[in-house]
Design a protein around this motif. Structure first.
Motif, mmCIF file in Angstrom:
data_model
loop_
_atom_site.group_PDB
_atom_site.id
_atom_site.type_symbol
_atom_site.label_atom_id
_atom_site.label_comp_id
_atom_site.label_asym_id
_atom_site.label_seq_id
_atom_site.Cartn_x
_atom_site.Cartn_y
_atom_site.Cartn_z
ATOM 1 N N LEU A 611 0.833 -1.208 0.000
ATOM 2 C CA LEU A 611 0.000 0.000 0.000
ATOM 3 C C LEU A 611 0.862 1.251 0.000
ATOM 4 C CD1 LEU A 611 -2.685 1.473 0.236
ATOM 5 C CD2 LEU A 611 -2.642 1.054 2.709
ATOM 6 N N HIS A 612 1.834 1.352 0.886
ATOM 7 C CA HIS A 612 2.686 2.538 0.918
ATOM 8 C C HIS A 612 3.535 2.648 -0.351
ATOM 9 C CE1 HIS A 612 1.667 2.592 5.242
ATOM 10 N NE2 HIS A 612 1.924 3.869 5.152
ATOM 11 N N SER A 613 3.910 1.514 -0.934
ATOM 12 C CA SER A 613 4.680 1.548 -2.178
ATOM 13 C C SER A 613 3.843 2.094 -3.324
ATOM 14 C CB SER A 613 5.177 0.137 -2.519
ATOM 15 O OG SER A 613 6.049 -0.357 -1.535
ATOM 16 N N VAL A 614 2.574 1.698 -3.395
ATOM 17 C CA VAL A 614 1.691 2.188 -4.448
ATOM 18 C C VAL A 614 1.487 3.690 -4.305
ATOM 19 C CG1 VAL A 614 -0.662 2.090 -5.375
ATOM 20 C CG2 VAL A 614 0.531 -0.018 -4.761
ATOM 21 N N VAL A 615 1.306 4.151 -3.079
ATOM 22 C CA VAL A 615 1.123 5.597 -2.838
ATOM 23 C C VAL A 615 2.346 6.357 -3.313
ATOM 24 C CG1 VAL A 615 0.905 7.343 -1.037
ATOM 25 C CG2 VAL A 615 -0.506 5.280 -0.951
ATOM 26 N N ILE A 621 0.974 11.216 -10.469
ATOM 27 C CA ILE A 621 -0.323 11.188 -11.150
ATOM 28 C C ILE A 621 -1.490 11.371 -10.188
ATOM 29 C CG2 ILE A 621 0.441 9.762 -13.083
ATOM 30 C CD1 ILE A 621 -0.647 7.326 -11.606
ATOM 31 N N GLU A 622 -1.220 11.478 -8.911
ATOM 32 C CA GLU A 622 -2.284 11.561 -7.916
ATOM 33 C C GLU A 622 -2.030 12.738 -6.986
ATOM 34 O OE1 GLU A 622 -5.421 10.820 -7.055
ATOM 35 O OE2 GLU A 622 -5.158 8.673 -6.607
ATOM 36 N N ASP A 623 -3.079 13.488 -6.690
ATOM 37 C CA ASP A 623 -2.981 14.587 -5.730
ATOM 38 C C ASP A 623 -2.755 13.984 -4.335
ATOM 39 O OD1 ASP A 623 -3.506 16.617 -3.850
ATOM 40 O OD2 ASP A 623 -4.770 17.687 -5.283
ATOM 41 N N GLY A 624 -1.569 14.225 -3.781
ATOM 42 C CA GLY A 624 -1.207 13.609 -2.515
ATOM 43 C C GLY A 624 -2.143 13.966 -1.383
ATOM 44 N N ARG A 625 -2.651 15.206 -1.391
ATOM 45 C CA ARG A 625 -3.556 15.625 -0.300
ATOM 46 C C ARG A 625 -4.871 14.861 -0.358
ATOM 47 N NH1 ARG A 625 -3.990 21.762 -1.619
ATOM 48 N NH2 ARG A 625 -4.103 20.759 -3.656
ATOM 49 N N VAL A 626 -5.403 14.718 -1.575
ATOM 50 C CA VAL A 626 -6.662 13.990 -1.732
ATOM 51 C C VAL A 626 -6.482 12.529 -1.336
ATOM 52 C CG1 VAL A 626 -8.374 13.197 -3.400
ATOM 53 C CG2 VAL A 626 -7.497 15.542 -3.525
ATOM 54 N N LEU A 627 -5.372 11.936 -1.779
ATOM 55 C CA LEU A 627 -5.131 10.531 -1.473
ATOM 56 C C LEU A 627 -4.968 10.318 0.031
ATOM 57 C CD1 LEU A 627 -4.861 7.843 -2.908
ATOM 58 C CD2 LEU A 627 -2.394 8.199 -3.047
ATOM 59 N N ALA A 628 -4.244 11.226 0.679
ATOM 60 C CA ALA A 628 -4.060 11.108 2.132
ATOM 61 C C ALA A 628 -5.395 11.230 2.861
ATOM 62 C CB ALA A 628 -3.084 12.173 2.608
ATOM 63 N N ARG A 681 -8.326 1.747 -3.698
ATOM 64 C CA ARG A 681 -8.325 3.199 -3.927
ATOM 65 C C ARG A 681 -6.943 3.692 -4.333
ATOM 66 N NH1 ARG A 681 -7.346 7.217 -5.438
ATOM 67 N NH2 ARG A 681 -7.885 9.317 -4.740
ATOM 68 N N ALA A 682 -5.890 3.175 -3.710
ATOM 69 C CA ALA A 682 -4.537 3.634 -4.029
ATOM 70 C C ALA A 682 -4.175 3.352 -5.479
ATOM 71 C CB ALA A 682 -3.530 2.970 -3.090
ATOM 72 N N GLY A 683 -4.689 2.255 -6.029
ATOM 73 C CA GLY A 683 -4.365 1.913 -7.412
ATOM 74 C C GLY A 683 -5.262 2.546 -8.444
ATOM 75 N N TRP A 684 -6.308 3.255 -8.000
ATOM 76 C CA TRP A 684 -7.314 3.740 -8.951
ATOM 77 C C TRP A 684 -6.749 4.663 -10.016
ATOM 78 C CZ3 TRP A 684 -8.813 8.883 -9.722
ATOM 79 C CH2 TRP A 684 -9.812 9.046 -10.680
ATOM 80 N N ARG A 685 -5.997 5.677 -9.609
ATOM 81 C CA ARG A 685 -5.534 6.665 -10.591
ATOM 82 C C ARG A 685 -4.687 6.014 -11.679
ATOM 83 N NH1 ARG A 685 -6.898 11.412 -12.661
ATOM 84 N NH2 ARG A 685 -7.187 12.334 -10.604
ATOM 85 N N LEU A 789 -14.401 21.337 -4.863
ATOM 86 C CA LEU A 789 -13.386 20.567 -5.582
ATOM 87 C C LEU A 789 -12.418 21.536 -6.220
ATOM 88 C CD1 LEU A 789 -12.961 17.514 -6.250
ATOM 89 C CD2 LEU A 789 -14.111 17.939 -8.421
ATOM 90 N N ASP A 790 -11.186 21.131 -6.336
ATOM 91 C CA ASP A 790 -10.201 21.922 -7.057
ATOM 92 C C ASP A 790 -10.697 22.161 -8.488
ATOM 93 O OD1 ASP A 790 -7.365 22.990 -7.166
ATOM 94 O OD2 ASP A 790 -7.356 21.572 -8.839
#
Length: 1001
Positions: A611-615, A621-628, A681-685, A789-790
């Motif tokens: 999980l942490h590796s995927v993040v 490609i992923e907004d870190g704030r949204v993912l967190a 969810r982590a893999g979605w983007r 939303l942004d």
């Protein structure tokens, strides 16, 4: 019915193996069978199943196992074995002759009585049956204390039977048979003096007193080194007899001739298989190297590979085809390198090889250096081929290698022996499917394979195309001519009997694998079993470190050792997998040794690391704030393992694509539900931008069920939201709408109005695709006003909605704003999308030069960043641009690429759009009939998914081609198209209204 406890555990009723359940349940039955007709107390059963720390539910579990076994053993036959429950325990009521262990014990008792009565001729065949049928007790099961003691007792009984048979042979004047029987036995039991004395007696009777003296020397050394005691008086007496016999002069011409003929026997190769198949290129290469060896020095070739892949068979096949090239001898020795306990010492190997070469026993030196010197001196003057089979390591083999002369040495090993020769080893893989089918056909007949081709392919697939497994399966079928191939496939498909089922007599795949596994140290064993714990189809070094609690460097060293031993395959740098059969073996070991205690925590650590590796890999490609915010992650359990992970590593995510699906399912199945939805969810983007919409559907459906089970409503809303994204891209608009309405309902109930508004925004995309453009426009505007939303994800949807409404100037302004915001935030994903949308707008305005420039820039940026999202639409707009420029060949080539890409990603709305665009181009090039057919395909797809805009475009296109020949049908098509465009408010309605007004009804 027959019950087998020797070898693997099995209960056979006719031709059917009855299911015995889990390993623990099998142990219950095993203990009852070994103690047939005796009461086995619950206390003894619990001790056997959980020798260290029985769980609180131990007694209840044992009762469940016993109840399950009673049901399995109820075949409806009156005298069948029965498990009865008695006060304090259970008893297996059975005719003891049905159990192989008790049957053979009875035979052994009878043979002992016959030998006491001097009836060796009658005892010998009974003992042969006992010895041939003997096998390790309950092979493949992890035994508790009582059964472990019983296994040793069975082993001791087998050795006693073998020694009694040797004694019978000696009584019958058959010393050669006794020598053949005892040779391998004493090599495994160097401290068993009774066996050594029998071998000495046999060698003396066979006229080889020197061999008897060599046995005495080896035994004396072993006794002195390991026990510090001298040989027994009986062994000393036999030494004196052998010494006197050695000094005796032959008394007859017949005796002299026998000695000479023995000295000239030089072909010691064992019988090889007659049905060798495949490996043609490898065989030809080895034969060239063997037959064309220059003679200026020895030729040494190493053949390595996993257990059962055919190393010995290949070496013997090559050797058998090369005998004429080596007139001075073809030698063979099994170095027994699989086990430290049975491994042959170089000194003993040289003694055997020198004897095979014809060196008189009395001339063979006692010390290793002297034997090595003699061996090399003998080989220097001879043309000899030597097969050194089953080598343990280079240290065992090096003293056996020649240094001069023209000898050829073939070495086989399960390890990679890189120090023996400068040439790389010949590494055997499994057979191809065609080769495996050919091998099966040679074993059971080509007619049976031709009659069931599908079942034959399934069988070799189950066997993993491993030669040993295919040969064992084929042997079972060959001895059962009434069986169909599909019958064996059905039996082997049952997981609990799969590996034990691949056996013939005393050989089995499980035992072959165990010979490679058992010599490993504990760290290597644990790492090997970790592949059986994890659900992924491959693991990397950090994953193995997470599973085993090893430091990263130690895990790498352990994996190198497993690769060298051909237990693990390194598919690419740092990525490892197991052969399918080896994986089943590892899973069985993990089930027995890890799952009850350490398995669940190990999987937790693996999932946390993944999980942490995927993040980390998704950072670009992923907004870190949204993912967190979505994942609510804590600190990683093993932060040290993330040091080697590269930020923004889309290649790593691509490699892990199938693993992610497997890990999500494993997390959900094994009680790690929070990990299941978080991994999804982590893999979605990544899945989304690469167009892997089926992966989104699969992982998020599992994640949704997991989130519901753990009662996390925020997580449930997340899974619904991202399931909707896949539904939108694959044309399942009603499902997408249902998911998003569920999100709105959940988040409103939780008081998360901002999140609910984001879901309404996503509903706007569904409105746009289903032709409700004004509702879509309002949803986008509300989202911008609410700041829920942004702006980056809102602007492209707003611009596309305005474009479909024909408000091109406003759409252009919005897309330019989108590009500006993306450049300010340095977001390549949104930059490429904005460029594509601007290019698409220019194409529709007929500004072709600007359109081509923008669209090509978008594609270049997508290729550079690995962003596949929207690529097909951009290619489609570029194809249309080329059409308007008159570059029809370029246009057609791009249309085909779009259709192929859309089919691969499952984007059915793009499939409809691409066909409409292709049909327009076909019409422009005069290929009207083809254009009509493609418009019809587009109409069918758009109708099926409920995409009104592309439906109307297809209807309008068909009307244009049918207007001259079928004007009434063309008018109906235009009326249907106009109705759709009117309902949407699309600008195409104006041209259609005019055309209908100008065309007479």
């Amino acid at each position: 019915m027959e019950i087998r406890v020797l070898g693997g555990l099995a209960v056979r009723l006719g031709d059917v193996d009855l299911p015995l359940g889990t390993p623990k349940q099998q142990l219950v039955f095993a203990l009852l069978a070994v103690r047939a007709n005796q009461l086995v107390t619950l206390h003894h059963l619990v001790d056997e199943l959980w020798p260290d720390a029985p769980p609180r539910s131990a007694v209840a579990n044992v009762r469940t196992y016993a109840a399950n076994l009673r049901r399995s053993l109820d075949p409806g036959v009156g005298d069948a074995p029965r498990i009865v429950r008695e006060s304090g325990g259970y008893r297996l009521l059975v005719d003891a002759s049905l159990i192989d262990l008790h049957r053979l014990s009875s035979h052994l008792r009878r043979a002992r009585d016959l030998m006491r009565d001097g009836e060796a001729a009658q005892a010998a065949p009974v003992l042969v049956e006992v010895v041939d049928a003997s096998a390790p007790l309950l092979a493949g099961l992890a035994l508790g204390p009582a059964l472990a003691v019983q296994r040793e007792a069975v082993s001791e009984e087998h050795q006693a039977a073998l020694e009694l048979l040797a004694e019978a042979y000696l009584s019958l004047g058959r010393p050669e048979s006794a020598v053949s029987l005892l040779r391998d036995h004493v090599s495994h039991q160097p401290l068993r003096e009774r066996a050594q004395c029998l071998l000495m007696r046999a060698l003396i009777q066979a006229g080889d007193p020197g061999g008897a003296l060599a046995v005495h020397r080896a035994t004396r050394e072993a006794l002195s080194d390991q026990l510090g005691v001298p040989p027994s008086a009986e062994m000393e007496r036999l030494r004196m007899v052998a010494a006197r016999a050695r000094r005796r002069i032959p008394e007859s011409a017949h005796e002299v001739e026998a000695i000479r003929s023995a000295a000239h026997k030089r072909n010691w190769l064992p019988r090889t298989v007659m049905d060798f198949v495949g490996r043609e290129e490898m065989v030809d290469r080895l034969l060239r190297e063997v037959l064309e060896a220059p003679g200026s020095g020895p030729t040494i070739r190493v053949i390595d590979g996993m257990a059962g892949c055919g190393k010995t068979t290949l070496a013997l096949h090559v050797a058998a085809r090369s005998t004429e090239r080596f007139p001075d001898g073809q030698l063979f020795i099994d170095l027994r390198g699989h086990s430290v306990r049975t491994r042959m010492r170089p000194a003993a190997a040289l003694d055997t090889l020198l004897r095979q070469l014809g060196v008189p026993t009395g001339r063979i030196p006692l010390e290793l250096p002297d034997r090595q010197e003699m061996w090399r001196r003998e080989l220097a003057a001879r043309s000899v081929l030597v097969v050194l089979d089953n080598a343990a390591d280079s240290r065992q083999v090096e003293p056996l290698l020649p240094v001069s002369g023209s000898a050829v040495v073939l070495v086989t090993s399960r390890r990679r022996l890189l120090a023996l020769t400068e040439r790389p080893p010949v590494s055997l893989a499994v057979l191809t499917e065609a080769e495996a089918l050919e091998l099966l056909a040679t074993l059971i007949g080509s007619g049976r394979v031709a009659a069931e081709p599908k079942a034959a392919r399934q069988l070799v697939d189950i066997c993993g195309c491993l030669p040993l497994a295919v040969r064992l399966a084929g042997t079972r079928l060959a001895h059962r001519p009434d069986w169909r191939i599909s019958d064996l496939v059905d039996r082997l498909s049952h997981r609990s009997i799969f590996l034990p089922g691949l056996r013939a007599e005393a050989r089995s795949v499980m035992e072959a694998f165990a010979e490679s596994y058992e010599p490993l140290d504990e760290a290597c064993r644990k790492a090997f079993r970790s592949f059986g714990l994890a659900a992924g189809n491959h693991l990397d070094t950090a994953m193995v470190a997470a599973l085993t609690d090893l430091p990263l460097r130690d895990a790498a060293d352990v994996l190198d050792e497993l690769v060298d031993r051909h237990l693990v395959q390194e598919t690419s740098a740092g990525r490892y997998r197991l052969h399918d059969l080896m994986r089943r073996y590892a899973a069985e070991l993990a089930r027995q040794e890890d799952e009850p205690t350490t398995g669940r925590p190990a999987i937790r650590k693996l999932l946390d690391h993944v999980l942490h590796s995927v993040v980390r890999a998704s950072a670009s490609i992923e907004d870190g704030r949204v993912l967190a915010q979505h994942l609510r992650l804590g600190e990683p359990l093993r932060p040290d393992l993330l040091a080697g992970r590269v930020d923004r590593d889309l290649d790593w995510l691509e490699e892990q694509r199938s693993n992610l699906d497997a890990f999500v399912r494993q997390a959900a199945d094994q009680g790690h539900e929070p990990m299941a939805w978080r991994l999804a969810r982590a893999g979605w983007r990544f899945f989304y931008i690469r167009g892997y919409f089926d992966d989104i559907s699969a992982t998020h459906a599992v994640g949704l069920a997991a989130a519901q089970r753990c009662g996390d409503r925020h997580a449930v809303a997340l899974m619904h939201n991202y399931l909707a994204s896949a539904c939108v891209r694959t044309g399942a608009y009603q499902d997408a709408s249902a998911h998003l309405h569920e999100v709105v309902s959940i988040l409103t109930g939780l008081g998360d109005e901002s999140g609910a508004q984001r879901a309404r925004f996503n509903l706007g995309a569904v409105h746009w695709l289903t032709g409700r453009l004004h509702q879509s426009l309002e949803a986008n505007r509300m989202t911008l006003r609410s700041y829920a939303l942004d702006t980056l994800p809102v602007l492209p949807n707003l611009g596309l909605t305005l474009r479909h409404l024909g408000r091109y100037a406003e759409s252009m302004a919005v897309h330019r704003l989108h590009l500006f915001a993306a450049r300010i935030k340095q977001d390549p994903f949104h930059m490429s999308n904005a460029l594509g949308h601007l290019g698409g707008l220019r194409y529709r305005l007929g500004q072709n030069a600007a359109a081509e420039r923008l669209l090509r820039a978008s594609l270049a940026l997508r290729d550079r960043t690995g962003n596949g999202f929207g690529r097909a639409e951009t290619l489609s707009d570029l194809a249309g641009t080329y059409r308007q420029l008159g570059r029809y060949d370029d246009a057609l080539r791009h249309h085909e690429a779009v259709i192929e890409a859309a089919a691969a990603s499952g984007e059915r709305d793009v499939q409809a759009r691409a066909r409409n665009e292709l049909a327009v181009t076909l019409g422009a090039t005069g290929r009207a009939a083809e254009a009509v057919a493609v418009f019809e395909e587009a109409l069918a797809i758009a109708t099926r998914i409920g995409h009104p805009y592309e439906q109307a475009r297809a209807l309008d296109g068909l009307a244009g081609h049918l207007a001259e020949k079928q004007p009434a049908q063309a008018r109906r098509y235009r009326q249907r198209a106009l109705a759709i465009f009117e309902r949407m408010g699309a600008p195409e309605r104006h041209d259609l209204r005019r055309q209908l007004a100008e065309t007479p009804a």
